[in-house]
Design a protein around this motif. Structure first.
Motif, PDB file in Angstrom:
ATOM      1  N   LEU A  54      60.308  11.972  44.010  1.00 15.70           N
ATOM      2  CA  LEU A  54      60.897  11.904  42.654  1.00 15.70           C
ATOM      3  C   LEU A  54      61.856  13.186  42.371  1.00 15.70           C
ATOM      4  O   LEU A  54      62.669  12.933  41.656  1.00 15.70           O
ATOM      5  CB  LEU A  54      59.456  12.069  41.604  1.00 15.70           C
ATOM      6  N   GLN A  55      61.478  14.271  43.321  1.00 14.11           N
ATOM      7  CA  GLN A  55      62.454  15.412  43.059  1.00 14.11           C
ATOM      8  C   GLN A  55      63.726  15.119  43.686  1.00 14.11           C
ATOM      9  O   GLN A  55      64.958  15.448  42.917  1.00 14.11           O
ATOM     10  CB  GLN A  55      61.759  16.522  43.732  1.00 14.11           C
ATOM     11  N   VAL A  56      63.894  14.336  44.519  1.00 11.90           N
ATOM     12  CA  VAL A  56      65.044  13.893  45.210  1.00 11.90           C
ATOM     13  C   VAL A  56      65.693  12.945  44.288  1.00 11.90           C
ATOM     14  O   VAL A  56      66.912  12.942  44.024  1.00 11.90           O
ATOM     15  CB  VAL A  56      64.909  13.441  46.686  1.00 11.90           C
ATOM     16  N   ALA A  57      64.870  11.871  43.800  1.00  8.46           N
ATOM     17  CA  ALA A  57      65.509  10.929  43.008  1.00  8.46           C
ATOM     18  C   ALA A  57      66.278  11.273  41.601  1.00  8.46           C
ATOM     19  O   ALA A  57      67.320  10.940  41.402  1.00  8.46           O
ATOM     20  CB  ALA A  57      64.583   9.719  42.635  1.00  8.46           C
ATOM     21  N   VAL A  58      65.462  12.394  40.939  1.00  7.56           N
ATOM     22  CA  VAL A  58      65.928  12.573  39.596  1.00  7.56           C
ATOM     23  C   VAL A  58      67.219  13.508  39.933  1.00  7.56           C
ATOM     24  O   VAL A  58      68.053  13.774  38.816  1.00  7.56           O
ATOM     25  CB  VAL A  58      65.109  13.591  38.974  1.00  7.56           C
ATOM     26  N   ALA A  59      67.658  14.078  40.972  1.00  8.94           N
ATOM     27  CA  ALA A  59      68.648  14.734  41.302  1.00  8.94           C
ATOM     28  C   ALA A  59      69.779  13.955  41.812  1.00  8.94           C
ATOM     29  O   ALA A  59      71.040  14.501  41.997  1.00  8.94           O
ATOM     30  CB  ALA A  59      68.643  15.822  42.522  1.00  8.94           C
ATOM     31  N   LEU A  60      69.690  12.440  41.984  1.00 11.00           N
ATOM     32  CA  LEU A  60      70.934  11.810  42.685  1.00 11.00           C
ATOM     33  C   LEU A  60      72.055  11.705  41.404  1.00 11.00           C
ATOM     34  O   LEU A  60      71.728  11.901  40.163  1.00 11.00           O
ATOM     35  CB  LEU A  60      70.402  10.399  42.672  1.00 11.00           C
ATOM     36  N   GLU A  61      73.140  11.965  41.830  1.00  8.44           N
ATOM     37  CA  GLU A  61      74.314  11.938  41.202  1.00  8.44           C
ATOM     38  C   GLU A  61      74.740  10.643  40.432  1.00  8.44           C
ATOM     39  O   GLU A  61      75.136  10.577  39.280  1.00  8.44           O
ATOM     40  CB  GLU A  61      75.573  12.536  41.749  1.00  8.44           C
ATOM     41  N   ASN A  62      74.547   9.650  41.309  1.00  8.70           N
ATOM     42  CA  ASN A  62      74.902   8.055  40.849  1.00  8.70           C
ATOM     43  C   ASN A  62      73.815   7.906  39.727  1.00  8.70           C
ATOM     44  O   ASN A  62      72.666   7.711  40.129  1.00  8.70           O
ATOM     45  CB  ASN A  62      75.007   7.338  42.049  1.00  8.70           C
ATOM     46  N   GLN A  63      74.316   7.436  38.646  1.00 12.58           N
ATOM     47  CA  GLN A  63      73.362   6.885  37.700  1.00 12.58           C
ATOM     48  C   GLN A  63      72.282   5.770  37.903  1.00 12.58           C
ATOM     49  O   GLN A  63      71.338   5.660  37.841  1.00 12.58           O
ATOM     50  CB  GLN A  63      74.024   6.745  36.101  1.00 12.58           C
ATOM     51  N   GLY A  64      73.003   4.859  38.628  1.00 13.41           N
ATOM     52  CA  GLY A  64      72.384   3.549  38.797  1.00 13.41           C
ATOM     53  C   GLY A  64      71.568   3.801  39.890  1.00 13.41           C
ATOM     54  O   GLY A  64      70.339   3.185  40.014  1.00 13.41           O
TER      55      GLY A  64
END
Length: 393
Positions: free
Chosen positions: A218-228
């Motif tokens: 989840l920590q990795v996922a919320v930091a993703l730049e691409n919104q989709g």
């Protein structure tokens, strides 16, 4: 454009006699009930139509494993691994030793070519066949590949997570992947790898490790730049939190609109049947997806997998009548469970009831989308020794 159409039309006219001959030959096989050559002819035509595709799995499931193997050997060395793997996994009535031999061939072919990603699935398949030493060897080869990418680790984790729930996946297959994730650039693939590893820890009984791994994802996922990409990864991990039984974590991160269906599935999973039934009417449909029917399918599939026949039977009542091929698939799985429990008479009653709609439905009323399901039903019946019912279907 007209010139192209004219050329296409001319080529089609030249090909028509060949097609007519094939159709006539095929109809002769069907009228004579010569199913084996008829089926083989279909696979041959499929291969001609799509020469770059692999039909090894479908051919093996239908009893054409030797023909599938012959097709695999026609491919260049370095491009045969996936076919060998599919035959080893899916061939009907293949001896255990022969499956191991095919996996060894697949492993040898995958060593140096573009098919090296297959090694992860070979390792997982070895494990599913009870050959742990070979599974570890293939695993080590996969992990030793130069310049690994996050996708490499995701594919390896997916290979083991896709195994049947009865297959025990120990720490040797999970921990090294988790350690390697600390050495690669975090991104979309690493988030998905954390999700798969979390599920593997959970099914192995390590709830604490499953939760901590999920939280890292989840920590990795919320930091993703691409919104989709961020939305997709976060929602999948939130849904996984429900599998782990952590509703608060799911609701903290997941989009409430996305979580409606997973919440219904989770309610059924933990025995809150009425809560699941109350959620179902809130699920809508669009041109591409019927979220209500998808949720019901998931609930039934999970219930059957854990042999919760009460829940499976209750939600089978919620499937629309036109989905009788899918209902039949689940009912035959229930019949197999009943038969294994010694309830042969009950299993026969269920089987006959599941197949009844097919005798009432004309071909015109059967959707082409159902044909693959009907094929699966027939192969299930054959596997259960019900060859007469399979041929009738």
């Amino acid at each position: 454009m007209r010139r192209q159409l004219a050329v296409c039309g001319f080529v089609f006219m030249l090909m028509r006699p060949a097609f007519a001959t094939e159709v006539e030959e095929f109809e002769i096989f069907i009228r004579a009930k010569s199913w084996y050559p008829a089926g083989l002819m279909m696979f041959d035509l499929a291969q001609k139509t799509s020469p770059n595709s692999s039909f090894a799995s479908e051919m093996s499931k239908a009893g054409y494993s030797e023909e599938a193997l012959a097709q695999a050997y026609k491919k260049p060395v370095g491009q045969r691994a996936y076919d060998f793997l599919q035959i080893a996994q899916d061939a009907v009535a293949l001896q255990h030793s022969r499956r191991i031999e095919l996996l060894a061939l697949a492993e040898q072919d995958a060593q140096g070519g573009a098919n090296r990603w297959v090694l992860g699935y070979i390792s997982a398949t070895y494990l599913s066949l009870g050959v742990e030493s070979e599974a570890k060897q293939s695993y080590a080869t996969y992990m030793a590949r130069p310049n690994p990418t996050p996708l490499d680790y995701r594919q390896l984790a997916e290979a083991f997570e896709a195994l049947a729930p009865a297959v025990k996946v120990d720490a040797w297959a999970i921990d090294p992947i988790l350690e390697r994730l600390a050495t690669v650039e975090p991104g979309f693939d690493t988030a998905f790898t954390f999700q798969k590893l979390s599920l593997l820890y959970f099914r192995g009984g390590n709830a604490g490790k499953a939760l901590s791994t999920l939280e890292r994802g989840l920590q990795v996922a919320v930091a993703l730049e691409n919104q989709g990409a961020r939305r997709t990864a976060v929602n999948l991990l939130a849904e996984t939190a429900l599998v782990l039984g952590n509703v608060k974590l799911a609701e903290k991160y997941g989009d409430v609109r996305y979580l409606i269906a997973p919440l219904a599935v989770n309610a059924a999973r933990i025995g809150e049947t009425q809560k699941a039934l109350d959620i179902l009417p809130k699920l809508g449909a669009n041109l591409y997806v019927n979220h209500r029917d998808d949720a019901i399918r998931t609930i039934i599939r999970e219930a059957v997998d854990r042999h919760d026949l009460v829940t499976a039977r209750r939600f089978l009542q919620e499937l629309p009548s036109y989905m009788y091929p899918l209902s039949a698939l689940f009912w035959l799985q229930i019949a197999d469970i009943e038969k294994a429990a010694g309830n042969s008479r009950q299993a026969e009653v269920i089987t006959l009831a599941a197949l009844a709609p097919f005798s009432e439905a004309s071909l015109e009323k059967t959707s082409p989308h159902d044909f693959s399901l009907i094929y699966r039903l027939a192969t299930m019946l054959m596997a259960s020794g019900e060859s007469d019912k399979a041929q009738l279907l």
